[in-house]
Design an enzyme around this catalytic site. Structure first.
Site, short mmCIF file in Angstrom:
data_model
loop_
_atom_site.label_atom_id
_atom_site.label_comp_id
_atom_site.label_asym_id
_atom_site.label_seq_id
_atom_site.Cartn_x
_atom_site.Cartn_y
_atom_site.Cartn_z
N LEU A 145 9.28 -3.27 -4.69
CA LEU A 145 8.04 -3.16 -3.93
C LEU A 145 6.95 -4.01 -4.55
O LEU A 145 6.71 -3.93 -5.77
CB LEU A 145 7.60 -1.69 -3.89
CG LEU A 145 6.17 -1.38 -3.43
CD1 LEU A 145 5.97 -1.81 -1.98
CD2 LEU A 145 5.86 0.10 -3.61
N SER A 146 6.25 -4.80 -3.76
CA SER A 146 5.09 -5.56 -4.18
C SER A 146 5.46 -6.52 -5.31
O SER A 146 6.25 -7.43 -5.11
CB SER A 146 3.96 -4.60 -4.57
OG SER A 146 2.75 -5.27 -4.74
N ALA A 147 4.93 -6.32 -6.52
CA ALA A 147 5.34 -7.17 -7.64
C ALA A 147 6.84 -7.05 -7.86
O ALA A 147 7.51 -8.03 -8.20
CB ALA A 147 4.58 -6.78 -8.90
N GLY A 149 8.89 -6.45 -5.45
CA GLY A 149 9.47 -7.20 -4.35
C GLY A 149 9.56 -8.68 -4.67
O GLY A 149 10.55 -9.34 -4.39
N HIS A 274 -0.16 -1.73 2.62
CA HIS A 274 0.66 -2.19 1.51
C HIS A 274 1.46 -1.04 0.91
O HIS A 274 0.89 -0.10 0.36
CB HIS A 274 -0.25 -2.79 0.42
CG HIS A 274 0.50 -3.49 -0.67
ND1 HIS A 274 1.32 -4.56 -0.44
CD2 HIS A 274 0.55 -3.24 -2.01
CE1 HIS A 274 1.83 -4.98 -1.59
NE2 HIS A 274 1.38 -4.18 -2.55
#
Length: 308
Positions: A145-147, A149, A274
């Site tokens: 997820l996010s970083a 991801g 997000h």
């Protein structure tokens, strides 16, 4: 220097996921202290179901900034799935010595190349798990997820023969940025390259045959702009030699789903900001900051697609 420090602090804030409040040994997730040279100086956390026959799959799940491995593995539903379906779950954890906000360094050149930095540390965790469990080398998967991801895209690019499938959640294309400052532009509004330019970045990373790629994103994400979903599709369809246009569309859990041949797919969640989708009412995960209850279990869907 003040401006640079402000940028670093802001990067951690905008990529933040959930508070690091859970202990590393909770819920069956334990630390493995010795797993190789560990050039990226990461912690290896792992959960192994009580009954895990040889030939079982391995899933690597990568947290976002300010979050720890146990919190991400538990809140997103991955730990429950590992115990229910019988696969090894590896949840690498960043150290503050590497990044003050506990972000995986998806934007640092030294951490995103084959054989070096954080990418190599994660690959060593996979090797340790295969050695310990007799897992099937052909059934290793990575998501984040996010970083995390962004780091999952790194792993798909730098170790294409290790990972049979990748799922990037609210993340970014591989080598979209190679510095902290570039990371901001990459995140929002995003970086526009041609499919060939994106594909060349992956081809330059390592030789091998990449696995399937799924790209998850909320269309109201103002932290990592949803434009990154399109750019990721262009990157991975180009790598697989297919057009960046859907060959089929439908819905999953009521949300738009598109497929691009047999190698790439997207899940778009209208109105979602997000975060990673979960479905607590359906028994999947716990809604926290950036782990969002939208009635769809992203981890469960990934597990279904990967045949776990």
């Amino acid at each position: 220097m003040r401006r640079l420090l402000a940028l670093v602090a802001a990067l951690g804030a905008v990529l933040a996921t959930a508070p690091a409040t859970q202990a590393a040994t909770a819920g069956g997730i334990e630390e493995v202290a010795d797993f190789g040279s560990n050039p990226g100086n990461l912690r290896m956390l792992r959960a192994l179901p009580d009954t895990l026959p040889a030939g079982s799959p391995v899933v690597v799940a990568l947290h976002g900034c300010t979050q720890n491995g146990t919190g991400y593995g538990t809140d997103t539903g991955w730990l429950d799935l590992a115990n229910q379906r019988g696969f090894a779950l590896v949840v690498p954890e960043q150290r503050s010595a590497n990044n003050l906000n506990a972000c995986f360094n998806w934007f640092e050149a030294g951490d995103t190349a084959t054989g070096s930095g954080e990418a190599e540390s994660i690959a060593q965790m996979v090797e340790r798990t295969i050695a310990d469990t007799g897992a099937d080398r052909g059934r290793v998967y990575v998501t984040g997820l996010s970083a995390g991801g962004g780091m999952s895209a790194v792993m798909a690019a730098t170790y294409p023969d290790v990972f049979a499938g990748t799922a990037v959640v609210a993340g970014l294309p591989y080598r979209c940025a190679t510095s902290t400052v570039q990371a901001f532009t990459c995140m929002n509004p995003g970086v526009d390259k041609t499919p060939a330019q994106w594909g060349d970045l992956v081809r330059a990373a390592a030789s091998g045959s990449p696995g399937t790629v799924a790209v998850w994103h909320g269309d109201a994400d103002f932290t990592v702009n949803v434009a990154n979903q399109r750019e990721s599709v262009e990157q991975w369809t180009n790598v697989h030699g297919i057009a960046p246009d859907p060959t089929g569309t439908d819905t999953v859990g009521g949300y738009p789903h598109a497929v691009y041949g047999t190698a790439v797919e997207t899940y778009t969640i209208p109105g979602m900001g997000h975060g990673q989708p979960v479905d607590p009412a359906g028994g999947c995960g716990t809604a926290t900051a950036y782990v969002l209850d939208v009635g769809l279990c992203a981890a469960g869907r990934m597990a279904d697609v990967w045949g776990l």
